[in-house]
Scaffold this motif. Sequence first.
Motif, PDB file in Angstrom:
ATOM      1  N   PHE A 160      -9.111   2.140  -3.075  1.00  0.00           N
ATOM      2  CA  PHE A 160      -9.081   3.562  -2.732  1.00  0.00           C
ATOM      3  C   PHE A 160      -9.024   4.415  -4.002  1.00  0.00           C
ATOM      4  CE2 PHE A 160      -6.434   7.363  -1.981  1.00  0.00           C
ATOM      5  CZ  PHE A 160      -7.261   8.057  -1.103  1.00  0.00           C
ATOM      6  N   HIS A 161      -8.181   4.023  -4.952  1.00  0.00           N
ATOM      7  CA  HIS A 161      -8.084   4.786  -6.209  1.00  0.00           C
ATOM      8  C   HIS A 161      -9.347   4.626  -7.054  1.00  0.00           C
ATOM      9  CE1 HIS A 161      -3.989   6.273  -5.788  1.00  0.00           C
ATOM     10  NE2 HIS A 161      -3.665   5.111  -5.248  1.00  0.00           N
ATOM     11  N   ASP A 162      -9.969   3.442  -7.011  1.00  0.00           N
ATOM     12  CA  ASP A 162     -11.262   3.270  -7.699  1.00  0.00           C
ATOM     13  C   ASP A 162     -12.304   4.220  -7.105  1.00  0.00           C
ATOM     14  OD1 ASP A 162     -10.160   1.314  -9.261  1.00  0.00           O
ATOM     15  OD2 ASP A 162     -10.974  -0.364  -8.100  1.00  0.00           O
ATOM     16  N   MET A 163     -12.265   4.367  -5.798  1.00  0.00           N
ATOM     17  CA  MET A 163     -13.192   5.261  -5.106  1.00  0.00           C
ATOM     18  C   MET A 163     -12.999   6.701  -5.564  1.00  0.00           C
ATOM     19  SD  MET A 163     -13.253   5.950  -1.006  1.00  0.00           S
ATOM     20  CE  MET A 163     -14.153   7.319  -0.285  1.00  0.00           C
ATOM     21  N   ILE A 164     -11.747   7.139  -5.656  1.00  0.00           N
ATOM     22  CA  ILE A 164     -11.457   8.508  -6.092  1.00  0.00           C
ATOM     23  C   ILE A 164     -11.939   8.716  -7.525  1.00  0.00           C
ATOM     24  CG2 ILE A 164      -9.639  10.214  -6.507  1.00  0.00           C
ATOM     25  CD1 ILE A 164     -10.135   9.540  -3.565  1.00  0.00           C
ATOM     26  N   GLU A 165     -11.666   7.732  -8.397  1.00  0.00           N
ATOM     27  CA  GLU A 165     -12.076   7.838  -9.800  1.00  0.00           C
ATOM     28  C   GLU A 165     -13.590   7.858  -9.956  1.00  0.00           C
ATOM     29  OE1 GLU A 165     -10.191   4.719 -11.946  1.00  0.00           O
ATOM     30  OE2 GLU A 165      -8.142   5.462 -11.571  1.00  0.00           O
ATOM     31  N   SER A 166     -14.302   7.253  -8.999  1.00  0.00           N
ATOM     32  CA  SER A 166     -15.765   7.238  -9.071  1.00  0.00           C
ATOM     33  C   SER A 166     -16.366   8.587  -8.673  1.00  0.00           C
ATOM     34  CB  SER A 166     -16.323   6.145  -8.156  1.00  0.00           C
ATOM     35  OG  SER A 166     -16.207   6.518  -6.787  1.00  0.00           O
ATOM     36  N   GLY A 167     -15.530   9.491  -8.156  1.00  0.00           N
ATOM     37  CA  GLY A 167     -16.021  10.800  -7.733  1.00  0.00           C
ATOM     38  C   GLY A 167     -16.426  10.863  -6.284  1.00  0.00           C
ATOM     39  N   THR A 168     -16.191   9.793  -5.536  1.00  0.00           N
ATOM     40  CA  THR A 168     -16.533   9.777  -4.114  1.00  0.00           C
ATOM     41  C   THR A 168     -15.414  10.415  -3.316  1.00  0.00           C
ATOM     42  OG1 THR A 168     -17.750   7.708  -4.442  1.00  0.00           O
ATOM     43  CG2 THR A 168     -17.214   8.328  -2.165  1.00  0.00           C
ATOM     44  N   ARG A 169     -15.768  11.358  -2.478  1.00  0.00           N
ATOM     45  CA  ARG A 169     -14.764  12.088  -1.701  1.00  0.00           C
ATOM     46  C   ARG A 169     -14.382  11.287  -0.460  1.00  0.00           C
ATOM     47  NH1 ARG A 169     -13.394  17.558  -1.225  1.00  0.00           N
ATOM     48  NH2 ARG A 169     -12.610  18.181   0.831  1.00  0.00           N
ATOM     49  N   PRO A 170     -13.084  11.041  -0.248  1.00  0.00           N
ATOM     50  CA  PRO A 170     -12.674  10.280   0.940  1.00  0.00           C
ATOM     51  C   PRO A 170     -12.894  11.078   2.217  1.00  0.00           C
ATOM     52  CG  PRO A 170     -10.743  11.130  -0.206  1.00  0.00           C
ATOM     53  CD  PRO A 170     -11.940  11.440  -1.076  1.00  0.00           C
ATOM     54  N   THR A 171     -13.088  10.367   3.303  1.00  0.00           N
ATOM     55  CA  THR A 171     -13.315  10.977   4.608  1.00  0.00           C
ATOM     56  C   THR A 171     -12.179  10.601   5.556  1.00  0.00           C
ATOM     57  OG1 THR A 171     -14.565   9.070   5.424  1.00  0.00           O
ATOM     58  CG2 THR A 171     -15.808  10.799   4.256  1.00  0.00           C
ATOM     59  N   LYS A 172     -12.285  11.085   6.781  1.00  0.00           N
ATOM     60  CA  LYS A 172     -11.296  10.709   7.791  1.00  0.00           C
ATOM     61  C   LYS A 172     -11.290   9.201   7.992  1.00  0.00           C
ATOM     62  CE  LYS A 172     -11.618  15.091  10.301  1.00  0.00           C
ATOM     63  NZ  LYS A 172     -12.014  15.775  11.551  1.00  0.00           N
ATOM     64  N   SER A 173     -12.487   8.602   7.997  1.00  0.00           N
ATOM     65  CA  SER A 173     -12.577   7.150   8.182  1.00  0.00           C
ATOM     66  C   SER A 173     -11.931   6.400   7.028  1.00  0.00           C
ATOM     67  CB  SER A 173     -14.041   6.726   8.321  1.00  0.00           C
ATOM     68  OG  SER A 173     -14.616   7.273   9.485  1.00  0.00           O
ATOM     69  N   THR A 174     -12.024   6.947   5.818  1.00  0.00           N
ATOM     70  CA  THR A 174     -11.390   6.307   4.665  1.00  0.00           C
ATOM     71  C   THR A 174      -9.899   6.137   4.903  1.00  0.00           C
ATOM     72  OG1 THR A 174     -12.995   7.427   3.207  1.00  0.00           O
ATOM     73  CG2 THR A 174     -11.077   6.403   2.169  1.00  0.00           C
ATOM     74  N   PHE A 175      -9.269   7.216   5.371  1.00  0.00           N
ATOM     75  CA  PHE A 175      -7.823   7.161   5.565  1.00  0.00           C
ATOM     76  C   PHE A 175      -7.442   6.330   6.793  1.00  0.00           C
ATOM     77  CE2 PHE A 175      -7.946  10.699   2.594  1.00  0.00           C
ATOM     78  CZ  PHE A 175      -6.841  10.422   1.806  1.00  0.00           C
ATOM     79  N   ILE A 176      -8.304   6.292   7.794  1.00  0.00           N
ATOM     80  CA  ILE A 176      -8.032   5.401   8.924  1.00  0.00           C
ATOM     81  C   ILE A 176      -7.987   3.954   8.433  1.00  0.00           C
ATOM     82  CG2 ILE A 176      -8.973   4.465  11.073  1.00  0.00           C
ATOM     83  CD1 ILE A 176     -10.133   7.267  11.615  1.00  0.00           C
ATOM     84  N   ASN A 177      -8.976   3.576   7.614  1.00  0.00           N
ATOM     85  CA  ASN A 177      -9.019   2.212   7.087  1.00  0.00           C
ATOM     86  C   ASN A 177      -7.845   1.937   6.145  1.00  0.00           C
ATOM     87  OD1 ASN A 177     -11.401   1.797   8.493  1.00  0.00           O
ATOM     88  ND2 ASN A 177     -12.707   2.268   6.750  1.00  0.00           N
ATOM     89  N   LEU A 178      -7.517   2.928   5.306  1.00  0.00           N
ATOM     90  CA  LEU A 178      -6.427   2.745   4.341  1.00  0.00           C
ATOM     91  C   LEU A 178      -5.082   2.618   5.059  1.00  0.00           C
ATOM     92  CD1 LEU A 178      -5.562   2.651   1.375  1.00  0.00           C
ATOM     93  CD2 LEU A 178      -5.368   5.149   1.436  1.00  0.00           C
ATOM     94  N   LEU A 179      -4.825   3.493   6.024  1.00  0.00           N
ATOM     95  CA  LEU A 179      -3.563   3.436   6.767  1.00  0.00           C
ATOM     96  C   LEU A 179      -3.457   2.136   7.572  1.00  0.00           C
ATOM     97  CD1 LEU A 179      -3.329   7.126   8.044  1.00  0.00           C
ATOM     98  CD2 LEU A 179      -1.986   6.074   6.221  1.00  0.00           C
ATOM     99  N   SER A 180      -4.581   1.710   8.142  1.00  0.00           N
ATOM    100  CA  SER A 180      -4.592   0.455   8.886  1.00  0.00           C
ATOM    101  C   SER A 180      -4.284  -0.719   7.966  1.00  0.00           C
ATOM    102  CB  SER A 180      -5.950   0.268   9.567  1.00  0.00           C
ATOM    103  OG  SER A 180      -6.003  -0.950  10.265  1.00  0.00           O
ATOM    104  N   ALA A 181      -4.849  -0.687   6.751  1.00  0.00           N
ATOM    105  CA  ALA A 181      -4.578  -1.755   5.781  1.00  0.00           C
ATOM    106  C   ALA A 181      -3.098  -1.789   5.405  1.00  0.00           C
ATOM    107  CB  ALA A 181      -5.437  -1.547   4.535  1.00  0.00           C
ATOM    108  N   CYS A 182      -2.505  -0.618   5.200  1.00  0.00           N
ATOM    109  CA  CYS A 182      -1.075  -0.547   4.886  1.00  0.00           C
ATOM    110  C   CYS A 182      -0.243  -1.079   6.049  1.00  0.00           C
ATOM    111  CB  CYS A 182      -0.673   0.893   4.563  1.00  0.00           C
ATOM    112  SG  CYS A 182      -1.336   1.525   3.004  1.00  0.00           S
TER     113      CYS A 182
END
Length: 438
Positions: free
Chosen positions: A279-301
């Motif tokens: 997720f942090h690599d994605m942010i550093e690459s300049g890619t903007r997270p979406t609602k789906s990004t956080f669904i996947n991230l929260l599910s992973a946590c």
Amino acid sequence: MILREGRAVHGLTIRRYMGLDLSIMNSLMDMYLKCNHVREAEHVFKAITERDLVSWNIMISGYSQNGHPREAQTLFKELLRWCSQCSLATLLAILPSCDSPESLHFGRSVHSWQIKLGFSNHILAVNSIMFITGHFWEALETFKVMRRESHVRHDSITLGTDAHVQNALITMYGRFGEIETAEMVFSLSQYSEYIVLSACTQLGVLRHGKEIHGRVFKFGFQRNSFISAALVDLYSNCGRLDTALQIFCNLPEKSVAAWNSVISAYGFHSNGRKSIELFHDMIESGTRPTKSTFINLLSACSHSGLVNEGLSYYEHMSDEFGVESVTEHHVCVVDMLGRSGRLCEAYEFIKRMASQPEPGVWGALLSACNYHGDLEMGREVATILFGLEPDNVGYYVSLSNMYVAAGRWSDAVELRRIIQDKQFMKPPGYSIIDAGFG
């Protein structure tokens, strides 16, 4: 992508005393809503002393499009008290909020209102009404009525020529045993490889997925961001995380869909720490997270027991990343707290929600109560769910299982009797094994 600049323009309008210009205020609302910042749009809306119909339409549409159906419907009712003669734009703004079975009654009321105001033959209105009902016979009847009108012609939206609708058609014909018709729809689809990969992923059929992967590579379709993301999902769900990562790493340009898929892949394999790192690599690459990004991230946590980390990301979704929370995020948080046994925190989280919780949120808490054997809270949550979705047999079964686990056999038998009296049927589970023949 440039919300900061939009806020700067907002500040300029305040300094230049442009706050009384209605067109500017409407544009500011529209800007915030398209950037998923509902609360800031609300502040602008409330600051307008004399709103026009455009103001109301923008706010209603914003609520509908950003996952706040109840707020959209409440504002729509308030608008009707202010102005009974609304526009087609108002109708198109409110209808997307009626896209669930819980909103069917409200959707029918809007349908009646549409007919009353003379929009019954307008193609956009007819298309929208068919889309939101969720009752397919009514949708087909509406389509037949539209066909009888000589001055109304269907378009690509009515018939649905995109990949999602073609996928739904293939599924529908397959369930009815119309294999030849399903094959015909498949052959007409220019997105067939995307569609088939999704089917292989859902079924866990790696052998056929590999064959489609070969076809994708042969024709160079792997450069399509959606297809590459589907490949990551396929191999991850079939237990081949190594291959999924290899596909992801070899992508020349990583789309947000690809990032989301690989974050989900690590979460699926209970490696939440790696999901967070990506997720942090994605942010550093300049890619903007979406609602789906956080669904996947929260599910992973949630699946990795990283509760505090998950709660931190949820709390900073809006202010740091401009993503407003929706029902799926709320479900993830409740599931995350519930899995770790923090049931009281999960219950308080639901109670603090600004909007009325959807049944799925309470359902996640009921599952946690069932898992941890908290019968007292489970009964309370089940009672709430019986009121929200009285025909959902799963809630009755969960509560019955809790009674059995607690040794309260008479209560379990009584609940089973209610299930039989209501003639509820629980969908049977099944397993699929790819034997490798053919």
